[in-house]
Design a protein around this motif. Structure first.
Motif, PDB file in Angstrom:
ATOM      1  N   CYS A  18      -4.504 -16.797  -0.835  1.00 55.06           N
ATOM      2  CA  CYS A  18      -6.029 -16.437  -1.729  1.00 55.06           C
ATOM      3  C   CYS A  18      -6.051 -16.957  -2.862  1.00 55.06           C
ATOM      4  O   CYS A  18      -7.898 -17.305  -2.874  1.00 55.06           O
ATOM      5  CB  CYS A  18      -5.325 -15.298  -2.970  1.00 55.06           C
ATOM      6  SG  CYS A  18      -4.636 -13.251  -2.271  1.00 55.06           S
ATOM      7  N   LEU A  29       0.086  -1.635  -6.849  1.00 56.87           N
ATOM      8  CA  LEU A  29      -0.714  -2.426  -6.544  1.00 56.87           C
ATOM      9  C   LEU A  29      -1.459  -1.052  -5.411  1.00 56.87           C
ATOM     10  O   LEU A  29      -2.860  -1.559  -4.888  1.00 56.87           O
ATOM     11  CB  LEU A  29      -0.469  -3.749  -6.006  1.00 56.87           C
ATOM     12  CG  LEU A  29      -1.104  -4.688  -6.302  1.00 56.87           C
ATOM     13  CD1 LEU A  29      -1.316  -5.027  -7.501  1.00 56.87           C
ATOM     14  CD2 LEU A  29      -1.031  -5.994  -5.223  1.00 56.87           C
ATOM     15  N   CYS A  44      -1.071  -9.241  -1.142  1.00 60.51           N
ATOM     16  CA  CYS A  44      -2.345  -9.316  -1.308  1.00 60.51           C
ATOM     17  C   CYS A  44      -3.425 -10.041  -0.551  1.00 60.51           C
ATOM     18  O   CYS A  44      -4.631 -10.270  -0.384  1.00 60.51           O
ATOM     19  CB  CYS A  44      -2.432 -10.528  -2.806  1.00 60.51           C
ATOM     20  SG  CYS A  44      -1.865 -11.522  -3.146  1.00 60.51           S
ATOM     21  N   GLU A  63       1.042  -1.185   0.067  1.00 60.89           N
ATOM     22  CA  GLU A  63      -0.251   0.435  -0.003  1.00 60.89           C
ATOM     23  C   GLU A  63       0.861   1.390  -0.003  1.00 60.89           C
ATOM     24  O   GLU A  63       0.490   2.382   0.189  1.00 60.89           O
ATOM     25  CB  GLU A  63      -0.910   0.418   1.645  1.00 60.89           C
ATOM     26  CG  GLU A  63      -2.008  -0.539   0.925  1.00 60.89           C
ATOM     27  CD  GLU A  63      -3.044  -0.523   0.115  1.00 60.89           C
ATOM     28  OE1 GLU A  63      -3.308   0.666  -0.111  1.00 60.89           O
ATOM     29  OE2 GLU A  63      -3.358  -1.543  -0.603  1.00 60.89           O
ATOM     30  N   HIS A  93     -10.829  -4.832  -0.559  1.00 61.20           N
ATOM     31  CA  HIS A  93     -10.831  -5.731   0.575  1.00 61.20           C
ATOM     32  C   HIS A  93     -11.699  -5.301   1.620  1.00 61.20           C
ATOM     33  O   HIS A  93     -12.446  -5.801   2.307  1.00 61.20           O
ATOM     34  CB  HIS A  93      -9.797  -6.754   0.705  1.00 61.20           C
ATOM     35  CG  HIS A  93      -9.032  -7.090  -0.072  1.00 61.20           C
ATOM     36  ND1 HIS A  93      -9.618  -8.797  -0.920  1.00 61.20           N
ATOM     37  CD2 HIS A  93      -7.757  -7.281  -0.932  1.00 61.20           C
ATOM     38  CE1 HIS A  93      -9.016  -8.718  -2.338  1.00 61.20           C
ATOM     39  NE2 HIS A  93      -7.781  -8.107  -1.907  1.00 61.20           N
ATOM     40  N   HIS A 120      -5.939  -1.594  -3.594  1.00 60.60           N
ATOM     41  CA  HIS A 120      -6.144  -3.161  -3.483  1.00 60.60           C
ATOM     42  C   HIS A 120      -6.603  -2.958  -2.144  1.00 60.60           C
ATOM     43  O   HIS A 120      -7.561  -3.772  -2.296  1.00 60.60           O
ATOM     44  CB  HIS A 120      -5.498  -4.041  -3.779  1.00 60.60           C
ATOM     45  CG  HIS A 120      -4.691  -4.610  -2.854  1.00 60.60           C
ATOM     46  ND1 HIS A 120      -4.336  -5.783  -1.880  1.00 60.60           N
ATOM     47  CD2 HIS A 120      -2.550  -4.203  -1.668  1.00 60.60           C
ATOM     48  CE1 HIS A 120      -3.647  -6.036  -0.979  1.00 60.60           C
ATOM     49  NE2 HIS A 120      -2.866  -5.089  -1.389  1.00 60.60           N
ATOM     50  N   TYR A 158      -6.823  -6.207 -11.397  1.00 58.47           N
ATOM     51  CA  TYR A 158      -6.646  -6.506 -10.516  1.00 58.47           C
ATOM     52  C   TYR A 158      -7.556  -5.921  -9.164  1.00 58.47           C
ATOM     53  O   TYR A 158      -8.162  -5.780  -8.297  1.00 58.47           O
ATOM     54  CB  TYR A 158      -5.328  -7.290 -10.256  1.00 58.47           C
ATOM     55  CG  TYR A 158      -5.209  -8.060  -8.723  1.00 58.47           C
ATOM     56  CD1 TYR A 158      -5.863  -9.298  -8.234  1.00 58.47           C
ATOM     57  CD2 TYR A 158      -5.123  -7.211  -7.573  1.00 58.47           C
ATOM     58  CE1 TYR A 158      -5.734 -10.276  -7.301  1.00 58.47           C
ATOM     59  CE2 TYR A 158      -5.170  -7.671  -6.529  1.00 58.47           C
ATOM     60  CZ  TYR A 158      -5.240  -9.449  -6.125  1.00 58.47           C
ATOM     61  OH  TYR A 158      -5.310  -9.824  -5.103  1.00 58.47           O
ATOM     62  N   THR A 159      -5.896  -4.359  -8.870  1.00 55.24           N
ATOM     63  CA  THR A 159      -6.450  -3.182  -7.815  1.00 55.24           C
ATOM     64  C   THR A 159      -7.842  -2.847  -8.244  1.00 55.24           C
ATOM     65  O   THR A 159      -8.771  -2.796  -7.100  1.00 55.24           O
ATOM     66  CB  THR A 159      -5.659  -2.524  -8.354  1.00 55.24           C
ATOM     67  OG1 THR A 159      -4.270  -2.959  -8.137  1.00 55.24           O
ATOM     68  CG2 THR A 159      -5.958  -1.628  -6.593  1.00 55.24           C
ATOM     69  N   GLY A 169      -7.296  -9.574 -14.153  1.00 58.19           N
ATOM     70  CA  GLY A 169      -8.206  -9.706 -12.667  1.00 58.19           C
ATOM     71  C   GLY A 169      -9.509 -10.053 -12.260  1.00 58.19           C
ATOM     72  O   GLY A 169      -9.677 -11.088 -12.897  1.00 58.19           O
ATOM     73  N   HIS A 206     -10.877  -4.564 -10.009  1.00 58.18           N
ATOM     74  CA  HIS A 206     -11.949  -5.317  -9.643  1.00 58.18           C
ATOM     75  C   HIS A 206     -11.909  -5.121  -8.059  1.00 58.18           C
ATOM     76  O   HIS A 206     -13.306  -5.048  -7.079  1.00 58.18           O
ATOM     77  CB  HIS A 206     -10.919  -6.570  -9.665  1.00 58.18           C
ATOM     78  CG  HIS A 206     -11.787  -7.533  -9.207  1.00 58.18           C
ATOM     79  ND1 HIS A 206     -11.883  -8.372  -8.640  1.00 58.18           N
ATOM     80  CD2 HIS A 206     -13.299  -8.128  -9.371  1.00 58.18           C
ATOM     81  CE1 HIS A 206     -12.699  -9.105  -8.214  1.00 58.18           C
ATOM     82  NE2 HIS A 206     -13.820  -8.708  -8.372  1.00 58.18           N
ATOM     83  N   LYS A 207     -11.374  -5.053  -7.028  1.00 54.13           N
ATOM     84  CA  LYS A 207     -10.913  -5.238  -6.062  1.00 54.13           C
ATOM     85  C   LYS A 207     -11.945  -3.978  -4.855  1.00 54.13           C
ATOM     86  O   LYS A 207     -12.636  -4.121  -4.442  1.00 54.13           O
ATOM     87  CB  LYS A 207      -9.990  -5.287  -4.977  1.00 54.13           C
ATOM     88  CG  LYS A 207      -8.551  -7.182  -5.526  1.00 54.13           C
ATOM     89  CD  LYS A 207      -9.784  -7.751  -5.217  1.00 54.13           C
ATOM     90  CE  LYS A 207      -8.635  -8.998  -6.197  1.00 54.13           C
ATOM     91  NZ  LYS A 207      -9.954 -10.199  -5.862  1.00 54.13           N
TER      92      LYS A 207
END
Length: 631
Positions: free
Chosen positions: A319, A84, A386, A78, A91, A87, A153-154, A206, A156-157
């Motif tokens: 994951c 990334l 992740c 982070e 979550h 993300h 991917y990021t 993702g 989408h989260k």
């Protein structure tokens, strides 16, 4: 669309009862609430130009003059320098929504609602509909084939978290933010040829297909339906349908979210090809490939070859574990097949619980099961792998597969202490599952009132002399009006012998086998009581690809030997009572499940449940030779 044999109950219908699982849920909640708004939002503020913004009425976000120094910030994945970054926000929102679903804690909802409001403010400040903790230019770079670490991917989260805030916590603004983001992606992809889009998806996709399917299920907007089509990863999906092994040595957690997207696309469009994709994937990833004793078929984030999993170098990824559980839940709802609940249970006990430190709540990214493994724990603010993100989601989701709606009534899929509050026609129903106090609180052990009473009063039923060979569960019915309906009780894969089921003290008759249901259909009344006994035993499971190497289970619980190097054991895997004997059977007011020690070996080894390992070195698989080799 009525695609489902089993359906989820409405939000808040299922609550965990007091015990270790509820304690883990609370531990996860405490951690989720400990992450400050400023730290969660910092990278979004920076991207939107709002970090030091002071609007009308005073400062509404963190300012450059904040006394909260960098040593208190979120780092690791982070960090403002990590591609990334952001993300964890998705979550976090997902976890907060799920925690609220189970607890109705308005403080959790208020914090999450504030976060959504601030994200909307960031989106408005950017002005294009874009919202992320990184710039839009990342997306333009990947179109040109330049490496960026997983921007889809990021995103989408983040969108998954917003979707669950809308669906589980009733936040309407979250849906508005999603719709504006969808407009950005629709415009961005509008000029791409099919080949350009396929090349893009081959680079990184993702779980965006799931996002667009989720959104289309809510809006029925043709543009959202078009995004489903655009993000259909045809090259991968077509290979699966053709029966090819498109998985071995590929990145597992890249592919599972794409399959979850196909699953949701089938649910909202009814297009049969999407269901074919999901079923072909499960066949390739699980049925044909096989799996380790924990249920995993991945090592170091890569799918291992079918039937040959001897490399076990790094360990299973959290994951992958969590997302395969999500997929098993989807297939369970579609088919009602208890084999999917068996798989979920195996990965829950020996995955979700085993990856989390039961005292600190932190995550082990990988879970090694080879000789001399150890768990490396993340920190609250310095790593944010992740798996740190799926940690907070998974440990906010214990409730999702305990009770499900069945055509004829209610299915009990997981034997976890919990309560269901619902209605049967116009009758209010509360159904509770508790575990017999003298048989441990499976799958974790804990003191309990029944156990304390049993050891202090002489007029209680006698305590067994040794650790019982079965798990016992008590189910109680509270019903406002007598009603006829069915209860389907999953009889698990690890069942050893005949399950015993009593209704109001009367033994029920049935030819009940492992991995099936016991169906109890009758007129139920307030105060009805059900007792279920599930016999278990020690078993050995062979390492796929290595015939003389085994892991051991006590019922569904994978055992870990407390040894820091490979040890060869002498014994018969079909007669484990000659090799392992109970150890530390009794702990004050409860029985310890999964505690054993070796006998007749050159050097003794103690075994405990894999989920209880914290900082000890351990091994799960052991080479075995007949005892006569050492005689």
């Amino acid at each position: 669309m009525n695609h489902f044999k089993l359906k989820d109950f409405p939000n808040g219908s299922v609550r965990l009862n007091q015990g270790p699982l509820q304690a883990r849920l609370q531990l996860n909640k405490q951690y989720v609430m400990s992450l400050t708004n400023e730290n969660l939002l910092r990278n979004f503020y920076l991207e939107a130009g709002l970090w030091s913004y002071s609007g009308n009425g005073g400062t509404t976000s963190a300012t450059a003059t904040s006394m909260d120094g960098p040593e208190q910030w979120h780092w690791g994945w982070e960090s403002p320098t990590c591609e990334l970054r952001g993300h964890m926000m998705g979550h976090w929102l997902s976890a907060a929504a799920r925690i609220y679903r189970q607890t109705s804690d308005n403080l959790v909802k208020a914090k999450a609602d504030f976060i959504v409001t601030e994200l909307a403010r960031c989106q408005e400040a950017i002005g294009s509909g874009w919202l992320a903790a990184f710039p839009e230019t990342y997306m333009h770079r990947i179109v040109k084939g330049k490496w960026v670490w997983a921007p889809h991917y990021t995103v989408h989260k983040l969108l998954m978290g917003l979707y669950e805030m809308h669906q589980l916590a009733g936040n309407e603004q979250a849906l508005t933010v999603m719709v504006d983001m969808a407009a950005w992606f629709y415009e961005w992809t509008d000029t791409f040829s099919r080949k350009q889009m396929d090349d893009l998806l081959d680079q990184e996709t993702g779980g965006m297909l799931e996002t667009w399917a989720d959104l289309y299920g809510l809006t029925k907007d043709v543009k959202h339906r078009e995004l489903i089509s655009r993000y259909d990863r045809r090259r991968f999906f077509d290979a699966l349908i053709a029966g090819e092994d498109a998985l071995t040595n590929k990145h597992a957690n890249t592919q599972i979210p794409e399959i979850l997207g196909a699953a949701k696309a089938w649910e909202v469009t009814g297009e049969g090809r999407y269901r074919q994709i999901v079923e072909a994937f499960w066949k390739c990833a699980v049925e044909d490939r096989g799996y380790l004793v924990t249920g995993a078929a991945d090592d170091a984030e890569l799918w291992m070859p079918a039937g040959n999993m001897t490399r076990m170098g790094v360990g299973q990824e959290h994951c992958v574990n969590y997302n395969m559980m999500r997929l098993a839940h989807v297939l369970l709802r579609w088919t009602g097949n208890p084999a999917y609940a068996d798989y979920w249970e195996r990965r829950f006990i020996n995955g979700v619980l085993a990856h989390q430190h039961s005292e600190t709540g932190m995550i082990s990214y990988f879970l090694g099961i080879g000789a001399g493994s150890s768990k490396k724990w993340g920190s609250p603010t310095q790593h944010f792998w992740c798996c740190h993100g799926t940690l907070v989601q998974a440990n906010a989701s214990y409730d999702e597969q305990i009770f499900l709606k069945d055509e004829g009534g209610i299915a009990i899929l997981q034997w976890l202490p919990a309560s269901l509050t619902t209605k049967v026609d116009d009758a209010a129903l509360t159904l509770t599952i508790e575990q017999d106090g003298q048989h441990g609180l499976y799958p974790l052990n804990s003191w309990n009132v029944a156990g304390m009473t049993a050891i202090t009063k002489v007029d209680q039923p006698p305590i067994p002399v040794h650790r019982p060979d079965r798990f016992k569960y008590e189910m109680n019915v509270a019903l406002s009006t007598n009603k006829v309906f069915g209860l389907k009780l999953r009889l698990p894969w690890w069942l050893n012998g005949k399950a015993l089921i009593y209704v109001n003290g009367v033994l029920q008759v049935g030819d009940w086998q492992p991995s099936t249901y016991a169906v109890l259909e009758r007129e139920w009344a307030d105060g009805d009581h059900i007792q279920v006994e599930l016999p278990k035993t020690l078993t050995a499971e062979q390492l796929p690809g290595e015939p003389d190497t085994y892991a051991f289970l006590d019922g569904p619980i994978v055992l870990a030997g407390l040894v820091a190097e490979e040890r060869r054991l002498a014994g018969n895997p079909e007669r484990l009572d000659t090799l392992l004997v109970p150890d530390r059977e009794r702990n004050h007011s409860w029985w310890n499940s999964g505690y054993y020690r070796t006998k007749g070996q050159e050097c003794g080894i103690r075994f405990i449940p894999l989920y209880e390992i914290k900082d000890e070195a351990y091994s799960v698989y052991f080479p075995m030779r007949p005892a006569s080799v050492y005689s």
